[in-house]
Structures are given as structure tokens and as C-alpha cells.
Design a protein around this motif. Structure first.
Motif, mmCIF file in Angstrom:
data_model
loop_
_atom_site.group_PDB
_atom_site.id
_atom_site.type_symbol
_atom_site.label_atom_id
_atom_site.label_comp_id
_atom_site.label_asym_id
_atom_site.label_seq_id
_atom_site.Cartn_x
_atom_site.Cartn_y
_atom_site.Cartn_z
ATOM 1 N N ASP A 272 0.802 -1.220 0.000
ATOM 2 C CA ASP A 272 0.000 0.000 0.000
ATOM 3 C C ASP A 272 0.838 1.273 0.000
ATOM 4 O OD1 ASP A 272 1.066 -0.330 2.464
ATOM 5 O OD2 ASP A 272 -0.799 -0.015 3.593
ATOM 6 N N HIS A 273 2.151 1.158 -0.218
ATOM 7 C CA HIS A 273 3.012 2.349 -0.232
ATOM 8 C C HIS A 273 3.061 3.009 -1.602
ATOM 9 C CE1 HIS A 273 4.503 0.052 3.289
ATOM 10 N NE2 HIS A 273 4.676 1.263 3.812
ATOM 11 N N ALA A 274 2.778 2.247 -2.661
ATOM 12 C CA ALA A 274 2.907 2.791 -4.017
ATOM 13 C C ALA A 274 1.553 3.128 -4.623
ATOM 14 C CB ALA A 274 3.649 1.787 -4.907
ATOM 15 N N VAL A 275 0.561 3.388 -3.796
ATOM 16 C CA VAL A 275 -0.766 3.735 -4.300
ATOM 17 C C VAL A 275 -1.118 5.137 -3.828
ATOM 18 C CG1 VAL A 275 -1.545 1.343 -4.352
ATOM 19 C CG2 VAL A 275 -1.906 2.703 -2.305
ATOM 20 N N PRO A 276 -2.006 5.831 -4.546
ATOM 21 C CA PRO A 276 -2.414 7.166 -4.102
ATOM 22 C C PRO A 276 -3.023 7.136 -2.712
ATOM 23 C CG PRO A 276 -3.140 6.763 -6.352
ATOM 24 C CD PRO A 276 -2.611 5.466 -5.820
ATOM 25 N N LEU A 277 -2.907 8.263 -2.036
ATOM 26 C CA LEU A 277 -3.404 8.356 -0.669
ATOM 27 C C LEU A 277 -4.906 8.074 -0.601
ATOM 28 C CD1 LEU A 277 -2.609 9.035 2.255
ATOM 29 C CD2 LEU A 277 -3.154 11.428 1.755
ATOM 30 N N GLU A 278 -5.636 8.493 -1.645
ATOM 31 C CA GLU A 278 -7.081 8.296 -1.647
ATOM 32 C C GLU A 278 -7.466 6.817 -1.750
ATOM 33 O OE1 GLU A 278 -5.972 12.284 -3.023
ATOM 34 O OE2 GLU A 278 -5.413 10.256 -3.607
ATOM 35 N N VAL A 279 -6.599 5.995 -2.322
ATOM 36 C CA VAL A 279 -6.900 4.579 -2.523
ATOM 37 C C VAL A 279 -6.363 3.723 -1.380
ATOM 38 C CG1 VAL A 279 -6.806 2.688 -4.212
ATOM 39 C CG2 VAL A 279 -6.753 5.053 -4.987
ATOM 40 N N ALA A 280 -5.557 4.295 -0.520
ATOM 41 C CA ALA A 280 -4.942 3.523 0.565
ATOM 42 C C ALA A 280 -5.975 2.827 1.460
ATOM 43 C CB ALA A 280 -4.027 4.424 1.394
ATOM 44 N N PRO A 281 -7.090 3.493 1.844
ATOM 45 C CA PRO A 281 -8.082 2.762 2.662
ATOM 46 C C PRO A 281 -8.658 1.537 1.952
ATOM 47 C CG PRO A 281 -8.477 5.127 2.780
ATOM 48 C CD PRO A 281 -7.456 4.913 1.714
ATOM 49 N N LEU A 282 -8.885 1.633 0.626
ATOM 50 C CA LEU A 282 -9.390 0.480 -0.118
ATOM 51 C C LEU A 282 -8.386 -0.657 -0.094
ATOM 52 C CD1 LEU A 282 -11.376 -0.914 -2.024
ATOM 53 C CD2 LEU A 282 -10.268 0.283 -3.928
ATOM 54 N N VAL A 283 -7.102 -0.360 -0.312
ATOM 55 C CA VAL A 283 -6.066 -1.392 -0.291
ATOM 56 C C VAL A 283 -5.962 -2.009 1.104
ATOM 57 C CG1 VAL A 283 -3.608 -1.843 -0.620
ATOM 58 C CG2 VAL A 283 -4.802 -0.309 -2.165
ATOM 59 N N SER A 284 -6.105 -1.165 2.142
ATOM 60 C CA SER A 284 -6.057 -1.683 3.508
ATOM 61 C C SER A 284 -7.219 -2.651 3.769
ATOM 62 C CB SER A 284 -6.101 -0.524 4.502
ATOM 63 O OG SER A 284 -6.109 -0.989 5.824
ATOM 64 N N SER A 285 -8.402 -2.333 3.261
ATOM 65 C CA SER A 285 -9.554 -3.222 3.428
ATOM 66 C C SER A 285 -9.345 -4.533 2.683
ATOM 67 C CB SER A 285 -10.827 -2.538 2.942
ATOM 68 O OG SER A 285 -11.084 -1.356 3.676
ATOM 69 N N VAL A 286 -8.776 -4.451 1.477
ATOM 70 C CA VAL A 286 -8.489 -5.664 0.709
ATOM 71 C C VAL A 286 -7.466 -6.527 1.445
ATOM 72 C CG1 VAL A 286 -7.532 -6.556 -1.437
ATOM 73 C CG2 VAL A 286 -9.116 -4.634 -1.500
ATOM 74 N N ASN A 287 -6.457 -5.884 2.035
ATOM 75 C CA ASN A 287 -5.453 -6.638 2.793
ATOM 76 C C ASN A 287 -6.071 -7.331 3.998
ATOM 77 O OD1 ASN A 287 -3.352 -5.998 1.093
ATOM 78 N ND2 ASN A 287 -2.704 -4.209 2.258
ATOM 79 N N ASP A 288 -7.007 -6.639 4.647
ATOM 80 C CA ASP A 288 -7.693 -7.259 5.784
ATOM 81 C C ASP A 288 -8.490 -8.478 5.330
ATOM 82 O OD1 ASP A 288 -8.667 -7.197 8.618
ATOM 83 O OD2 ASP A 288 -10.577 -6.888 7.597
ATOM 84 N N LEU A 289 -9.163 -8.358 4.173
ATOM 85 C CA LEU A 289 -9.908 -9.495 3.630
ATOM 86 C C LEU A 289 -8.974 -10.640 3.278
ATOM 87 C CD1 LEU A 289 -12.491 -10.800 2.538
ATOM 88 C CD2 LEU A 289 -12.104 -9.588 0.384
ATOM 89 N N LEU A 290 -7.832 -10.336 2.671
ATOM 90 C CA LEU A 290 -6.871 -11.377 2.313
ATOM 91 C C LEU A 290 -6.339 -12.085 3.557
ATOM 92 C CD1 LEU A 290 -4.834 -9.584 -0.509
ATOM 93 C CD2 LEU A 290 -6.471 -11.447 -0.781
ATOM 94 N N THR A 291 -6.105 -11.313 4.620
ATOM 95 C CA THR A 291 -5.614 -11.925 5.862
ATOM 96 C C THR A 291 -6.634 -12.898 6.437
ATOM 97 O OG1 THR A 291 -4.288 -9.959 6.357
ATOM 98 C CG2 THR A 291 -4.775 -11.442 8.187
ATOM 99 N N ARG A 292 -7.915 -12.490 6.442
ATOM 100 C CA ARG A 292 -8.957 -13.363 6.971
ATOM 101 C C ARG A 292 -9.153 -14.598 6.095
ATOM 102 N NH1 ARG A 292 -13.782 -10.437 6.879
ATOM 103 N NH2 ARG A 292 -12.856 -8.543 6.054
#
Length: 311
Positions: free
Chosen positions: A46-66
Motif C-alpha cells: 500500500d506504499h505505491a498507491v495514491p493516498l485516496e486509494v490507501a483505505p481500499l487497499v487496507s480493506s483488501v489486505n484485511d480481507l486477504l488476511t482473513r
């Protein structure tokens, strides 16, 4: 008009270049996702994505972890299930080979058939428990609910379990609220609730030592507090109890208490925990008779109050 004809295409070109530059990180993220292998569930960078998209990437990462944790649990469960089924199946094969040997006497053949019968019963029980656990886990949001009389369900399970308890010289009984009395109703699935009660009763029968001279005692009860809006199912026994260090472990699939020779698949209590979670209930484990030897075990399932009763 001439300057406008010159400026308008230039403005459109600049906007297009800005948009293309702005969404380039998203294109790169899309390419990284498409290039992943199907079994790669590691978090996205999530470091190479725009700041506006960071929450979406964080949610996807949470889903991937689960998802990764769920798949790991399923793989471990399947491996444990295969191991548990391997033992009775190996016993069946060995006893069948012994029965087919030349010169086998009638007594040896009878013992082999008895071992085959016991192994087949154990394998059948394990498969049934696996199916019950899968049914409880797969009920999901769409679980069919209806008003259920918990006292009536508990009495039915106790009545069905009496022959097995008598075979082990165990005094099995029900002591609690009467069916139809105030506070014994809850909204739930009757099939799953009976499965929950049955597994608690079977577990108590399995782990309660008993002899004709000193019979074990297993008691099921339903406690209803209409003032405190509490509905509780309890199953207690006169067995050795469960040490505090193992009280969380016994709810894990296939866990068996050390030093125990009781029959069982190690799936009964995980099924209880799963069904209780589907009904928003809490499962507690404590000594039935603190300070005594043996202390016994008491399993308590605390159900939320029914809406009509709570009102």
C-alpha cells in the motif's frame, strides 16, 4: 474564436495526460494483482498507491488476511480429519486380514469381527461428527430460526441418551425448568440446538468414570430467570473435571484430554462452540464441585433473552 479552438484541444490534452499520470499507480496495482498466483494471499503493497486509494487497499489486505486464516484452518482441519479417519480404517483393514488367515479359529474370527464392528462404529461416529460440524459452520446468516422450548429439547436428548448411560452404569437425569414454563423459549434452530445438547450429554457420559458399585452422575438442566432475562443450559458430571490449563484447548477440533481413554472423536465440544456462536450464546466451563475430588465438570451455555420475553 480562433484562440479558443487552440486552447480547448490543448486543455483536453493536458487533462488526459494528468488523468493518465494520476491513475498510473492504479494500473500498476491492477497488473500486480493480475500477475499473482491463485494461492498467493499475501497483503498488497500500500506504499505505491495514491493516498485516496490507501483505505481500499487496507480493506483488501484485511480481507486477504482473513481468507488466509480461514484457508489455513480448513487445511489443518482436513489434515486432522484424515488422520482421525486413518486409525479406524487401518484397524478395519488389519482385522479383516487377520480374519482371512488360514487356520483361524472360531474364537479368533469372532474377536476380529468384534474389532471390525468397534472400528466401524468409531469411523461412523467421526464422519457424523464431521458432518455435524460442517453443518454448524455452514449455517451462516441463513440459519432457519423459530421459537424453541429449550427445556423440551433438553429432556428429549436426555431421554434418548438413557440407554447409553445405563450401559455405562451412569445415573443420567434432568433437573430444571419444566417445558412450557416462562423464560425457556428462545429463537433458534431446533436441529442445531438438539445437536448442541446431545454433544454436551455425550461428552459427559464419555468422560465420567462409573461402576455398578459407584455409578457416575450426569445432570442436564435448563435455568430460566425471567427477571434477569437469562436462559441457561447446564450439563454437569461427576468426572475428573478439566484442568484450567486445558479449558480453552478442549474446544479445539480433535483435542483429547491427556490420560483419557474415553471414546470420542474430539469434535463434540467444537460443534457445541460453533452452534452456540450461531445463536449468540456464550459457553462456560468450570468445576461442578469446587474443592471436592473429583471436582467434575460443568458446561454452561448462556443464551440471550428472547425479544418477547425481554420486553
Amino acid at each position: 474564436m480562433l484562440p479558443q479552438f487552440v486552447i480547448l484541444p490543448l486543455a483536453v490534452l493536458l487533462v488526459w495526460l494528468a488523468l493518465a499520470r494520476g491513475i498510473q499507480p492504479l494500473n500498476q496495482l491492477e497488473q500486480r494483482i493480475r500477475a499473482r498466483s491463485p494461492d498467493d494471499l499475501s497483503p498488497l503493497d500500500d506504499h505505491a498507491v495514491p493516498l485516496e486509494v490507501a483505505p481500499l487497499v487496507s480493506s483488501v489486505n484485511d480481507l486477504l488476511t482473513r481468507l488466509n486464516e480461514s484457508l489455513a484452518t480448513q487445511k489443518r482441519f482436513l489434515a486432522d480429519a484424515a488422520h482421525q479417519l486413518k486409525t479406524p480404517l487401518a484397524g478395519l483393514r488389519m482385522q479383516a486380514d487377520l480374519a482371512q488367515r488360514e487356520g483361524t479359529s472360531t474364537e479368533e474370527l469372532k474377536r476380529s469381527l468384534q474389532q471390525i464392528g468397534r472400528s466401524s462404529i468409531r469411523a461412523t461416529h467421526t464422519v457424523n461428527q464431521l458432518l455435524a460440524l460442517a453443518r454448524a459452520e455452514g449455517s451462516g446468516v441463513g440459519i432457519a430460526r423459530q421459537p424453541c422450548d429449550l427445556a423440551e429439547l433438553a429432556i428429549e436428548v436426555v431421554r434418548d441418551s438413557v440407554p447409553r448411560a445405563l450401559d455405562k452404569h451412569i445415573d443420567l437425569g434432568y433437573d430444571g425448568a419444566d417445558p412450557g414454563s416462562p423464560g425457556v423459549w428462545l429463537d433458534g434452530n431446533p436441529t442445531l440446538l438438539k445437536e448442541l445438547v446431545r454433544n454436551l450429554v455425550d461428552n459427559a457420559i464419555n468422560y465420567t468414570p462409573s461402576t455398578p458399585d459407584k455409578p457416575g452422575v450426569v445432570t442436564a438442566r435448563v435455568l430460566a430467570d425471567t427477571f434477569g432475562h437469562v436462559l441457561m443450559l447446564q450439563v454437569e458430571d461427576s468426572g475428573p473435571g478439566v484442568p484450567e490449563a486445558e479449558r480453552e484447548l478442549v474446544f479445539q477440533p480433535f483435542y483429547r484430554a491427556l490420560g483419557s481413554e474415553a471414546d470420542g472423536s474430539g469434535l463434540g465440544l467444537p460443534i457445541v462452540m460453533e452452534i452456540a456462536a450461531k445463536h449468540g450464546a456464550e459457553v462456560l466451563l468450570e468445576d461442578a464441585h469446587p474443592g471436592q475430588q473429583p471436582p467434575g465438570a460443568r458446561f454452561s451455555v448462556r443464551f440471550p433473552a428472547r425479544t418477547e420475553d425481554a420486553g
